[in-house]
Design a protein around this motif. Structure first.
Motif, mmCIF file in Angstrom:
data_model
loop_
_atom_site.group_PDB
_atom_site.id
_atom_site.type_symbol
_atom_site.label_atom_id
_atom_site.label_comp_id
_atom_site.label_asym_id
_atom_site.label_seq_id
_atom_site.Cartn_x
_atom_site.Cartn_y
_atom_site.Cartn_z
ATOM 1 N N THR A 1 46.086 43.817 61.519
ATOM 2 C CA THR A 1 45.076 44.368 62.429
ATOM 3 C C THR A 1 45.765 45.188 63.505
ATOM 4 O OG1 THR A 1 43.488 42.573 62.064
ATOM 5 C CG2 THR A 1 43.284 43.807 64.121
ATOM 6 N N VAL A 2 45.274 46.411 63.706
ATOM 7 C CA VAL A 2 45.778 47.298 64.754
ATOM 8 C C VAL A 2 44.642 47.500 65.747
ATOM 9 C CG1 VAL A 2 46.606 49.632 65.261
ATOM 10 C CG2 VAL A 2 47.388 48.438 63.191
ATOM 11 N N SER A 3 44.857 47.131 67.015
ATOM 12 C CA SER A 3 43.751 47.183 67.972
ATOM 13 C C SER A 3 44.227 47.560 69.369
ATOM 14 C CB SER A 3 43.018 45.834 68.026
ATOM 15 O OG SER A 3 43.840 44.847 68.616
ATOM 16 N N GLY A 4 43.287 48.080 70.159
ATOM 17 C CA GLY A 4 43.541 48.344 71.570
ATOM 18 C C GLY A 4 44.338 49.586 71.882
ATOM 19 N N GLY A 5 44.740 50.367 70.871
ATOM 20 C CA GLY A 5 45.519 51.573 71.131
ATOM 21 C C GLY A 5 44.706 52.644 71.841
ATOM 22 N N ARG A 6 45.368 53.449 72.660
ATOM 23 C CA ARG A 6 44.708 54.535 73.386
ATOM 24 C C ARG A 6 45.630 55.746 73.399
ATOM 25 N NH1 ARG A 6 40.516 54.648 77.569
ATOM 26 N NH2 ARG A 6 40.724 56.550 78.805
ATOM 27 N N ALA B 1 54.499 57.811 74.093
ATOM 28 C CA ALA B 1 53.089 57.897 73.723
ATOM 29 C C ALA B 1 52.701 56.797 72.752
ATOM 30 C CB ALA B 1 52.775 59.254 73.103
ATOM 31 N N ASN B 2 53.714 56.000 72.298
ATOM 32 C CA ASN B 2 53.484 54.998 71.260
ATOM 33 C C ASN B 2 53.951 53.627 71.717
ATOM 34 O OD1 ASN B 2 52.863 57.243 69.405
ATOM 35 N ND2 ASN B 2 55.067 57.642 69.540
ATOM 36 N N GLY B 3 53.285 52.592 71.242
ATOM 37 C CA GLY B 3 53.677 51.244 71.609
ATOM 38 C C GLY B 3 54.915 50.772 70.891
ATOM 39 N N LEU B 4 55.080 51.171 69.619
ATOM 40 C CA LEU B 4 56.227 50.799 68.814
ATOM 41 C C LEU B 4 57.062 52.034 68.497
ATOM 42 C CD1 LEU B 4 54.431 48.326 66.375
ATOM 43 C CD2 LEU B 4 56.057 47.727 68.192
ATOM 44 N N PRO B 5 58.328 51.859 68.130
ATOM 45 C CA PRO B 5 59.145 53.026 67.782
ATOM 46 C C PRO B 5 58.511 53.839 66.661
ATOM 47 C CG PRO B 5 60.514 51.060 67.992
ATOM 48 C CD PRO B 5 59.090 50.590 68.057
ATOM 49 N N ALA B 6 58.656 55.145 66.726
ATOM 50 C CA ALA B 6 58.145 56.010 65.662
ATOM 51 C C ALA B 6 58.756 55.602 64.326
ATOM 52 C CB ALA B 6 58.476 57.459 65.975
ATOM 53 N N ILE B 7 57.916 55.595 63.266
ATOM 54 C CA ILE B 7 58.397 55.282 61.923
ATOM 55 C C ILE B 7 59.001 56.553 61.340
ATOM 56 C CG2 ILE B 7 57.796 54.371 59.663
ATOM 57 C CD1 ILE B 7 57.278 52.435 62.033
ATOM 58 N N THR B 8 60.300 56.530 61.078
ATOM 59 C CA THR B 8 60.978 57.725 60.589
ATOM 60 C C THR B 8 61.501 57.589 59.166
ATOM 61 O OG1 THR B 8 63.073 56.992 61.550
ATOM 62 C CG2 THR B 8 61.657 58.395 62.919
ATOM 63 N N GLY B 9 61.443 56.372 58.600
ATOM 64 C CA GLY B 9 61.920 56.154 57.239
ATOM 65 C C GLY B 9 60.841 55.549 56.365
ATOM 66 N N ASP B 10 61.254 54.980 55.245
ATOM 67 C CA ASP B 10 60.350 54.357 54.274
ATOM 68 C C ASP B 10 60.215 52.877 54.628
ATOM 69 O OD1 ASP B 10 59.017 53.354 52.085
ATOM 70 O OD2 ASP B 10 60.200 54.445 50.610
ATOM 71 N N LEU B 11 59.062 52.498 55.188
ATOM 72 C CA LEU B 11 58.896 51.147 55.726
ATOM 73 C C LEU B 11 57.579 50.537 55.262
ATOM 74 C CD1 LEU B 11 59.735 48.829 57.657
ATOM 75 C CD2 LEU B 11 58.530 50.066 59.478
ATOM 76 N N THR B 12 57.643 49.276 54.832
ATOM 77 C CA THR B 12 56.451 48.477 54.563
ATOM 78 C C THR B 12 56.364 47.363 55.597
ATOM 79 O OG1 THR B 12 56.473 48.905 52.185
ATOM 80 C CG2 THR B 12 55.309 46.936 52.928
ATOM 81 N N ILE B 13 55.203 47.244 56.239
ATOM 82 C CA ILE B 13 54.951 46.132 57.155
ATOM 83 C C ILE B 13 53.953 45.208 56.477
ATOM 84 C CG2 ILE B 13 54.033 45.419 59.398
ATOM 85 C CD1 ILE B 13 54.984 48.048 60.552
ATOM 86 N N ASP B 14 54.400 44.004 56.100
ATOM 87 C CA ASP B 14 53.520 42.981 55.556
ATOM 88 C C ASP B 14 53.053 42.105 56.714
ATOM 89 O OD1 ASP B 14 53.564 43.750 52.912
ATOM 90 O OD2 ASP B 14 55.322 42.543 52.424
ATOM 91 N N GLY B 15 51.764 42.247 57.075
ATOM 92 C CA GLY B 15 51.288 41.609 58.290
ATOM 93 C C GLY B 15 50.995 40.124 58.169
ATOM 94 N N ASN B 16 50.690 39.632 56.957
ATOM 95 C CA ASN B 16 50.336 38.227 56.794
ATOM 96 C C ASN B 16 49.213 37.805 57.733
ATOM 97 O OD1 ASN B 16 52.319 37.426 54.761
ATOM 98 N ND2 ASN B 16 53.852 37.745 56.356
ATOM 99 N N GLY B 17 48.254 38.740 57.972
ATOM 100 C CA GLY B 17 47.139 38.420 58.855
ATOM 101 C C GLY B 17 47.443 38.570 60.330
ATOM 102 N N ALA B 18 48.564 39.162 60.680
ATOM 103 C CA ALA B 18 48.948 39.328 62.082
ATOM 104 C C ALA B 18 48.192 40.482 62.729
ATOM 105 C CB ALA B 18 50.451 39.548 62.198
ATOM 106 N N THR B 19 48.200 40.515 64.067
ATOM 107 C CA THR B 19 47.581 41.570 64.871
ATOM 108 C C THR B 19 48.631 42.214 65.757
ATOM 109 O OG1 THR B 19 45.425 40.473 64.919
ATOM 110 C CG2 THR B 19 45.878 42.052 66.675
ATOM 111 N N ILE B 20 48.615 43.539 65.816
ATOM 112 C CA ILE B 20 49.436 44.280 66.782
ATOM 113 C C ILE B 20 48.466 44.951 67.734
ATOM 114 C CG2 ILE B 20 51.243 45.983 67.116
ATOM 115 C CD1 ILE B 20 51.953 45.696 64.160
ATOM 116 N N THR B 21 48.543 44.619 69.029
ATOM 117 C CA THR B 21 47.511 45.058 69.958
ATOM 118 C C THR B 21 48.091 45.484 71.297
ATOM 119 O OG1 THR B 21 45.363 44.423 70.892
ATOM 120 C CG2 THR B 21 47.102 42.745 70.931
#
Length: 476
Positions: free
Chosen positions: A136-141, A91-111
Motif C-alpha cells: 500500500t502506497v499512501s499519503g504522498g503529495r 521531492a520523494n520520500g524514498l531514494p529514486a529507483i534507478t535499477g531493476d528492483l522488485t519490492i515484495d510488500g507482504n501486505g506492508a504500507t509505505i506512507t
C-alpha cells in the motif's frame, strides 16, 4: 519541453500535452544503450528489510548500486512511515529507483503522515524498472513534475519515468495539488510518463489532483494519468477526485484516469470518481487528450465497467459523465452506466459518453444505460451519448437505454439517448430504447449524419427522433 497553453490548445475534451516527445527521447536512449559493450553477468540479490524506514532506505540505495535485478522483501504488514524526504531526491520520500528492483510488500504500507513536509512516496527514474507487489502506497503529495520541470506537480503516490509494474497493491489517499498560478496538477495516485506501466489486480482510490490558482490552468488524472503506454488489468479506480479553482476558465478532467498515450484496460472498474470545475470545463471519469499529428494513440477497454461517476461544472461546461475522448477508443463488452454530467446554468453533454471533435468511438457488445445529462436552466444534450462537435461513432450489437437529458427551469434538453452534430454516428445491430428528453428522446440530430443499420429505436419519450425526418428509418 513545454506544455501547450490550455486556453489555446485544449478543445472541450481537455488538453494534450507534449508527452510523446518524452517517448521519442526514451527510444533514443534505449537505442544508444544497445550499442554499449556487454558487461559482466550480474547476480540477482534478495534482501529482507526489518520494519524500519532507515533499513528500507539503505536497502534501496544498495540495490541501486548493484547491477542486475534485486528484490527487497518488506516486513509483513509493517507500516513504514516516512517523516522526511530523501536527501538525494527531496521531492520523494524514498531514494529514486534507478535499477531493476522488485519490492515484495507482504501486505506492508509505505506512507507519509499529513504532518510531514510534502513529497511523493516513490519515483522511478528513466533507468529504473520497479515491480511493486502487495504494497500500500499512501499519503504522498507531489511537489514537482520531472517530465515538465517548473510547469506542474505530478504523481502524488508514484511517478514513473522508466518501467513500472504494480501487482495486487493499493495506491490510496495521495495527491497532486498546486496553489501556484499557471501550474497544472496531474496523477494524484500514479503518473506514468515512462516507457511502460502495468497495473494488475490493484486498487487506486481516494486520490486527488487539484489546481487552486487564480489564472487558467488544469488538473487531470485524480487516480491515474499516463503520457506513456499503460495497461490496466483487473483493477479498480474508485472515489478519486479532480478539481480546479472556481471561475478561472480552467480544465478538470479524468477523475479516475487521464490517458494521453496508448492505453489498454481489461476486466477493470472505474467508479464513483468526481470531476468539478465551477465556471470552467469538466470532463469525465475516464478521459483522453487529443492526439499529436502522426502519433498512433488509442484506448481499448474490454470486459469493464464505468459507473456512478459525476462530472460537474456549474455555470460552465460538463462533458462526459463516464467517458470523454478525443482520440480512437474501442469499448468491447463494457458497461457505461449510472454516470452524470451536470451543469446548472451551463451546458451538459454526454451523461455517459462524450466524443470530441477528433474523437473516434467504437462500441461492440456494450451497454450505455441510466446515464444523465442534467442542466437546470441551461442546455443538456445526449443523456447517453453526445457527439456535439464532430467525431465519429460506430456501434455493433450495443444498447443505449434508459438515459436522460434534462434541463428543468426553462432549459433545453435534446437527445435522451444520442445527440449528434457535425460528425457521424452509425448504429448497427443495436437498440436505442426507453430514453427521455424534451426533444429527440431517442436521437436528436442537429447536423451531421446518423445511420441506422438493423437498429431499433423505440419506446423513447418525448419522441423517438427529432427533428422529424432527420434520421432515415426512425419514426414516432
Amino acid at each position: 519541453m513545454s506544455r501547450p497553453n490550455l486556453r489555446v490548445n485544449a478543445p472541450l475534451l481537455g488538453a494534450r500535452r507534449s508527452g510523446p516527445a518524452r517517448l521519442l527521447a526514451a527510444a533514443g536512449l534505449a537505442a544508444a544503450a544497445g550499442l554499449a559493450l556487454p558487461g559482466p553477468v550480474a547476480q540477482a540479490d534478495t534482501a529482507s528489510v526489518r520494519c524500519s524506514v532507515p533499513d528500507l532506505v539503505e536497502a534501496i540505495g544498495r540495490a541501486n548500486g548493484t547491477p542486475g535485478a534485486d528484490t527487497i522483501r518488506l516486513a509483513p504488514k509493517c507500516t513504514y512511515t516516512l517523516v522526511t524526504a530523501d536527501p538525494g531526491s527531496p521531492a520523494n520520500g524514498l531514494p529514486a529507483i534507478t535499477g531493476d528492483l522488485t519490492i515484495d510488500g507482504n501486505g506492508a504500507t509505505i506512507t507519509r503522515p499529513a504532518s510531514a513536509p510534502a513529497f511523493r512516496i516513490l519515483f522511478v527514474a528513466e533507468t529504473g524498472d520497479l515491480t511493486l507487489n502487495r504494497t500500500t502506497v499512501s499519503g504522498g503529495r507531489a511537489t514537482d513534475c520531472p517530465l515538465f520541470p517548473g510547469e506542474g506537480v505530478c504523481g502524488g503516490g508514484i511517478y514513473n519515468l522508466g518501467r513500472l509494474t504494480v501487482n495486487r497493491s493499493r495506491v490510496v489517499h495521495n495527491s497532486a495539488v498546486t496553489t501556484v498560478d499557471n501550474l497544472f496538477a496531474e496523477g494524484g495516485g500514479i503518473d506514468s510518463d515512462g516507457t511502460a506501466a502495468t497495473v494488475n489486480d490493484s486498487e487506486i482510490s481516494h486520490n486527488t489532483a487539484a489546481y487552486s490558482g487564480s489564472t487558467p490552468s488544469s488538473a487531470e488524472g485524480g487516480g491515474l494519468a499516463n503520457d506513456g503506454p499503460l495497461t490496466l488489468n483487473r483493477s479498480r479506480l474508485t472515489d478519486n477526485t479532480v478539481s480546479v479553482a472556481d471561475n478561472t476558465d480552467s480544465f478538470a478532467f479524468g477523475a479516475g484516469h487521464a490517458a494521453f498515450a496508448l492505453t489498454t484496460i481489461e476486466h477493470s472498474t472505474i467508479s464513483g470518481n468526481r470531476v468539478r470545475a465551477v465556471g470552467g470545463t469538466a470532463l469525465a471519469a475516464l478521459a483522453t487528450g487529443s492526439p499529436l499529428p502522426g502519433q498512433a494513440t488509442s484506448l481499448s477497454m474490454t470486459d469493464s465497467t464505468v459507473s456512478g461517476n459525476t462530472t460537474s461544472a456549474p455555470n460552465g461546461v460538463a462533458v462526459g459523465g463516464g467517458l470523454g475522448t478525443n482520440f480512437p477508443v474501442t469499448l468491447t463488452r463494457t458497461r457505461v452506466v449510472d454516470n452524470t454530467a451536470t451543469a446548472p446554468g451551463g451546458t451538459a453533454r454526454g451523461g455517459g459518453i462524450h466524443i470530441g471533435r477528433t474523437g473516434d468511438l467504437t462500441l461492440k457488445d456494450s451497454t450505455v444505460r441510466h446515464n444523465t445529462a442534467h442542466a437546470p436552466g441551461g442546455t443538456a444534450r445526449g443523456g447517453g451519448m453526445s457527439s456535439a462537435t464532430g467525431g465519429t461513432v460506430r456501434t455493433d450489437r450495443s444498447h443505449i437505454r434508459k438515459n436522460t437529458a434534462e434541463a428543468p427551469d426553462g432549459g433545453t434538453a435534446q437527445g435522451g439517448g444520442v445527440f449528434n452534430a457535425v460528425g457521424s454516428t452509425t448504429l448497427t445491430r443495436s437498440s436505442i430504447t426507453d430514453n427521455r428528453a424534451v426533444e429527440g428522446g431517442g436521437i436528436f440530430k442537429e447536423s451531421g449524419t446518423v445511420t441506422l443499420n438493423d437498429t431499433t429505436v423505440r419506446g423513447n419519450r418525448g419522441n423517438n427522433c427529432a427533428p422529424p425526418g432527420s434520421v432515415p428509418g426512425c419514426t414516432g
